[in-house]
Design an enzyme around this catalytic site. Structure first.
Site, PDB file in Angstrom:
ATOM      1  CB  SER A  45     -30.946 103.076   3.639  1.00  0.00           C
ATOM      2  OG  SER A  45     -30.982 101.883   2.788  1.00  0.00           O
ATOM      3  CD1 TRP A 101     -25.115 103.622   7.636  1.00  0.00           C
ATOM      4  CD2 TRP A 101     -25.132 102.039   5.595  1.00  0.00           C
ATOM      5  NE1 TRP A 101     -24.570 102.436   7.638  1.00  0.00           N
ATOM      6  CE2 TRP A 101     -24.401 101.608   6.360  1.00  0.00           C
ATOM      7  CE3 TRP A 101     -25.156 101.484   4.592  1.00  0.00           C
ATOM      8  CZ2 TRP A 101     -23.821  99.979   6.625  1.00  0.00           C
ATOM      9  CZ3 TRP A 101     -24.959 100.563   3.961  1.00  0.00           C
ATOM     10  CH2 TRP A 101     -23.846  99.496   5.439  1.00  0.00           C
ATOM     11  CG  HIS A 102     -25.916 102.083   0.752  1.00  0.00           C
ATOM     12  ND1 HIS A 102     -26.780 102.168   1.225  1.00  0.00           N
ATOM     13  CD2 HIS A 102     -25.452 100.857   0.382  1.00  0.00           C
ATOM     14  CE1 HIS A 102     -27.404 100.855   1.242  1.00  0.00           C
ATOM     15  NE2 HIS A 102     -25.814 100.149   0.910  1.00  0.00           N
ATOM     16  N   GLY A 103     -22.441 106.281   1.929  1.00  0.00           N
ATOM     17  CA  GLY A 103     -21.724 107.164   0.837  1.00  0.00           C
ATOM     18  C   GLY A 103     -22.099 108.465   1.048  1.00  0.00           C
ATOM     19  CG  PHE A 119     -20.957 101.107   0.710  1.00  0.00           C
ATOM     20  CD1 PHE A 119     -20.749 102.954   0.189  1.00  0.00           C
ATOM     21  CD2 PHE A 119     -20.771  99.635   0.866  1.00  0.00           C
ATOM     22  CE1 PHE A 119     -20.444 102.321  -0.786  1.00  0.00           C
ATOM     23  CE2 PHE A 119     -21.332 100.276  -0.977  1.00  0.00           C
ATOM     24  CZ  PHE A 119     -21.109 101.097  -1.749  1.00  0.00           C
TER      25      PHE A 119
END
Lengths: 387, 480
Positions: free
Chosen positions: B320, B323-325, B480
């Site tokens: 997770s 996934w944000h960056g 994102f």
């Protein structure tokens, strides 16, 4: 819960608002209150709709900037937002670009930039300051030989003259008097070189000690319209002995206390509010009458190279009918005609100074002390190179 | 195009909504699709092609998945191809620059030459629409949803503009029926309008104000940042990211409702959480649900031993975070949260449950704030320095000489007001909001109606005024 007809009405109002506000972009009209107005400048180019711009997304960005500038309710919206800053919070918005106005008690307004300058020690090497003074002296000497006096007028900064009206938290424990700025470090070199200049900061400090009020209007950033009357007395004394056609005195019709006008309210105007601040301290307004004793062809023609502190001086000079039509070079980048202030299509970098200066009886260079590091925007260096 | 821009509010929105409602019901999906594609193509037209082509592949694959004549191995193979395509696309656009950069760093350390690489631009919203497309393929594979009846229906699900850029992450089985048929009522429209204006207010009037303060402070030299400035920065950022993202979700849900759609809620007063686990039930719920259904449960969920459950949780949060960056900070942020969740899972029935509510809330809020430090700083080292500065009890003297910033330049009175307002709004327990009827889609009393109309109008007008007065307007979640 609203009834059906009320719901329809609410939805209708919403659609009407979106369409109405959106379409105002195409209506300039005469109602400046809604559309443009103070602080609104149209600078965004018309968006390009060619294939390359469309593909790169440049068109979209250009459209957004273009639309933001022309948004039909822009003036009203900006004033509303500024009023929100002012009324509940007692401040003006901080701007990343442009001028940030600092609001102090008693409706004392300052430009943030001037406060910052007053408490930031000058990092400039001494050699550069000395060279700057030499350049001014050399230019004065060369022009003197041509019979053209050149006077440097240094205007004071409001933050230096009235630091007691600035909150201590904004000064970070410093005082402008305890910090040496570039002009304060330049001053001894000017004296050492024998430069003829008008020391506005010293003069205003003397006047303040002597109890003279209204040197700056609380709502203005420039020297007050009233104090520039006194500045003109000093300037006449400095310039007239060298002028073929001296600058005559002009009479005053009145000098009553009034709501700030012209440059005495420039920061107030910059706040761009729905409702002007209250109370605004009144300041004396010298109502100048044109002099008639000296005929027009006996008046001097003065070339002005200046920042915004030059405007009040020039305004009074021409209100008093004390000079012939001439030219101003604002920040040494844009030229305009005096007294009507219409722009001239003149490329300053291509001026042949040896010829150009001969058209004038005197040259006056005006900048505020915070501009000391600009070296008069390169004017003296250029002049020395050509004369 | 962002929702909180004048051109969206006063050009796109009136033109789109008018066209949508003037169109016959059977054409409204087409109007919505054209509007959505124009919305997406507005800033980056090239990437609209990526969106359409990748959706076409997924649509084709979903019909292969639903072929009743094929066996499980074939269907698993098709799903694998779909996952590789989607994750490959995400990996290429979002992570290739990062991995090449890391590889070049390693090669430089080894004294070798670097890889020649041209930086790739990131298509806006790719993280969100990739997850939506994966949810579609998996739902069809699992049989929880039938394949879209037409490509335009599927493309509308992927590209529907309210949620295209920054979520909420919509799962296909939640909206498939709505795409086929949905009700358009005045109640729904007004409810959506209320939600949209509320979100606009959160974003423009609160998040933007606090964002300016946070940005100013985070760009200073972190190693010398005085403690009060460090706390101001992180508190402003903590509320900025919430009001920014929750505001965007409100706008997305509101716009969806104005078009007759019902999207799942994305936030539920997260800063009232009493544990990190509770926080993740309230923060970005659509991502948490997605991660639970499509990663945590397939990994084994909590069916194994305690250590295995903890590890699963930790891995999910690591993913997770990533996934944000594409940055080690996001990975570290994911690992940080994963660690707290795993620990809480282990101690769930222990003494932690008996800690007084105020203490557990305060501790959770502190943990979340420290997490945002890792999230917001550029490097892990910066995060470490920043956390140090938060507990550096050095004196105020010389603060301005060290930083060159005076307190009034750091935070304006208006930003201070917004910080206090944001804190009050964030810390009010959800039971109070429920009692006030705030969470209901439609008001039930005349007072609630009047309050919503008044607050919605104020938000719209003040946000318009603020937008006209500011050029600073980025959405945090766009990257994102």
């Amino acid at each position: 819960m609203p009834r059906y007809s009320t719901k329809t009405l609410l939805i209708g109002i919403f659609f009407a608002w979106l369409w109405g506000a959106g379409l105002l972009v195409f209506w300039r009209g005469s109602n400046q209150w809604l559309t443009l107005g103070g602080g609104s400048v149209l600078s965004a180019p018309t968006p390009k709709f060619d294939l390359a711009s469309l593909r790169s997304g440049a068109t979209a960005r250009q459209c957004e900037v273009w639309y933001n500038e022309r948004f039909g309710l822009r003036n009203l919206a900006v004033r509303t937002d500024n009023q929100i800053y002012m009324t509940p919070f007692g401040e003006a918005p901080q701007r990343t670009e442009g001028t940030t106005v600092i609001v102090e008690p008693g409706t004392w307004l300052f430009e943030h930039h001037y406060i910052e300058h007053a408490i930031t020690p000058s990092p400039r090497p001494e050699s550069e300051l000395r060279a700057a003074a030499r350049d001014i002296r050399a230019a004065q000497e060369k022009l003197r030989k041509l019979g053209i006096p050149l006077l440097l007028v240094v205007a004071p900064s409001k933050a230096e003259v009235y630091p007691e009206h600035i909150s201590p938290i904004r000064l970070g424990g410093r005082t402008p008097a305890g910090v040496l700025t570039s002009f304060e470090r330049l001053r001894p070199f000017l004296q050492e070189e024998g430069v003829r200049y008008y020391d506005g900061p010293s003069r205003f400090a003397e006047w303040k000690v002597a109890g003279r009020p209204h040197l700056f209007a609380p709502t203005g950033t420039h020297w007050s319209y009233d104090s520039t009357q006194e500045v003109w007395h000093d300037l006449r004394a400095l310039l007239n002995p060298d002028l073929r056609h001296p600058i005559p005195e002009w009479p005053l019709r009145s000098r009553d206390l009034a709501h700030p006008q012209r440059n005495d309210r420039d920061l107030l105007a910059l706040l761009h509010l729905l409702n002007e601040l209250r109370p605004v301290p009144p300041v004396p307004f010298p109502d100048i009458a044109p002099q008639t004793s000296v005929p027009a062809d006996q008046l001097p023609r003065i070339l002005w190279i200046h920042d915004s502190f030059g405007y009040p001086l020039i305004k009074q000079l021409y209100d008093g009918n004390a000079a012939q039509p001439s030219v101003g070079l604002y920040y040494f980048t844009s030229a305009y005609r005096l007294p009507d202030r219409t722009p001239i299509n003149l490329d300053i970098s291509k001026i042949r100074w040896a010829e150009f200066v001969k058209e004038y009886d005197a040259i006056v260079v005006v900048w505020t002390e915070i501009a000391a590091d600009t070296d008069s925007w390169g004017f003296f260096k250029l002049l020395n190179g050509q004369l | 195009m962002v929702f909180s821009s004048l051109i969206f509010l006063y050009v796109f929105l009136p033109v789109f909504l008018t066209s949508y409602y003037l169109a016959p019901i059977r054409w409204r999906n087409h109007v919505a699709l054209i509007g959505s594609l124009l919305f997406y193509a507005w800033g980056e037209p090239v990437f609209a092609g990526v969106l359409i082509l990748s959706s076409l592949c997924d649509y084709g694959l979903s019909h292969c998945l639903a072929n009743p004549g094929k066996g499980p191995a074939y269907r698993r193979g098709v799903l694998t191809v779909g996952l590789i395509l989607n994750l490959g696309l995400l990996g290429y656009f979002k992570y290739a620059n990062f991995f090449v950069g890391q590889t070049n760093g390693l090669l430089a350390w080894l004294g070798q030459g670097s890889l020649v690489w041209t930086q790739i631009a990131l298509p806006i919203g790719i993280s969100f629409f990739t997850f939506q497309k994966i949810s579609y393929l998996v739902d069809v594979y699992r049989g929880t949803a039938k394949p879209a009846r037409s490509f335009t229906d599927f493309l509308l699900f992927v590209a529907l503009f309210p949620q295209l850029i920054a979520g909420p992450i919509i799962r296909y089985h939640d909206v498939a029926e709505q795409i086929r048929e949905r009700a358009h009522t005045a109640d729904k429209f007004l409810s959506g309008l209320w939600r949209f204006t509320l979100g606009l207010g959160k974003k423009v009037l609160i998040a933007n104000q606090l964002g300016a303060v946070a940005d100013l402070l985070f760009k200073q030299e972190i190693a010398t940042l005085p403690m009060p400035y460090a706390w101001t920065a992180i508190l402003c950022y903590t509320f900025q990211i919430y009001f920014d993202f929750a505001g965007y979700s409100d706008m997305a849900i509101g716009l969806g409702r104005m078009m007759g759609f019902e999207f799942a809620e994305n936030f539920n007063h997260p800063y009232t959480a009493r544990s990190v686990t509770d926080f993740w039930r309230r923060w970005h719920c659509s991502l948490s649900t997605f991660m639970r259904d499509y990663l945590y449960i397939p990994l084994g969920g909590n069916r194994g031993r305690a250590w295995r459950t903890g590890l699963n949780l930790w891995l999910v949060f690591l993913a997770s975070g990533f996934w944000h960056g594409a940055s080690w900070n996001f990975v570290a942020w994911g690992a940080y949260h994963g660690t707290f969740l795993s620990l809480e899972k282990g101690f769930r029935h222990g003494r932690l449950a008996h800690i007084p509510a105020v203490l557990s809330w305060a501790f959770t809020f502190l943990v979340i704030c420290c997490g945002w430090v890792i999230f917001r700083t550029e490097t892990i080292a910066d995060a470490g320095h920043f956390l140090q500065r938060m507990i550096a009890f050095d004196s105020w003297s010389g603060v301005t000489d060290r930083v060159g910033l005076f307190w009034p330049d750091v935070i304006s009175h208006r930003a201070t007001g917004m910080l206090v307002l944001a804190a009050i709004v964030s810390f009010i327990p959800d039971t109070v909001w429920t009692r006030w009827g705030w969470d209901q889609a439609c008001p039930t009393t005349r007072w609630q109606s009047a309050g919503r109309i008044a607050l919605g109008t104020i938000c719209l007008l003040l946000a318009t005024a603020s937008l006209a007065n500011q050029s600073y307007n980025p959405f945090i979640y766009f990257r994102f």
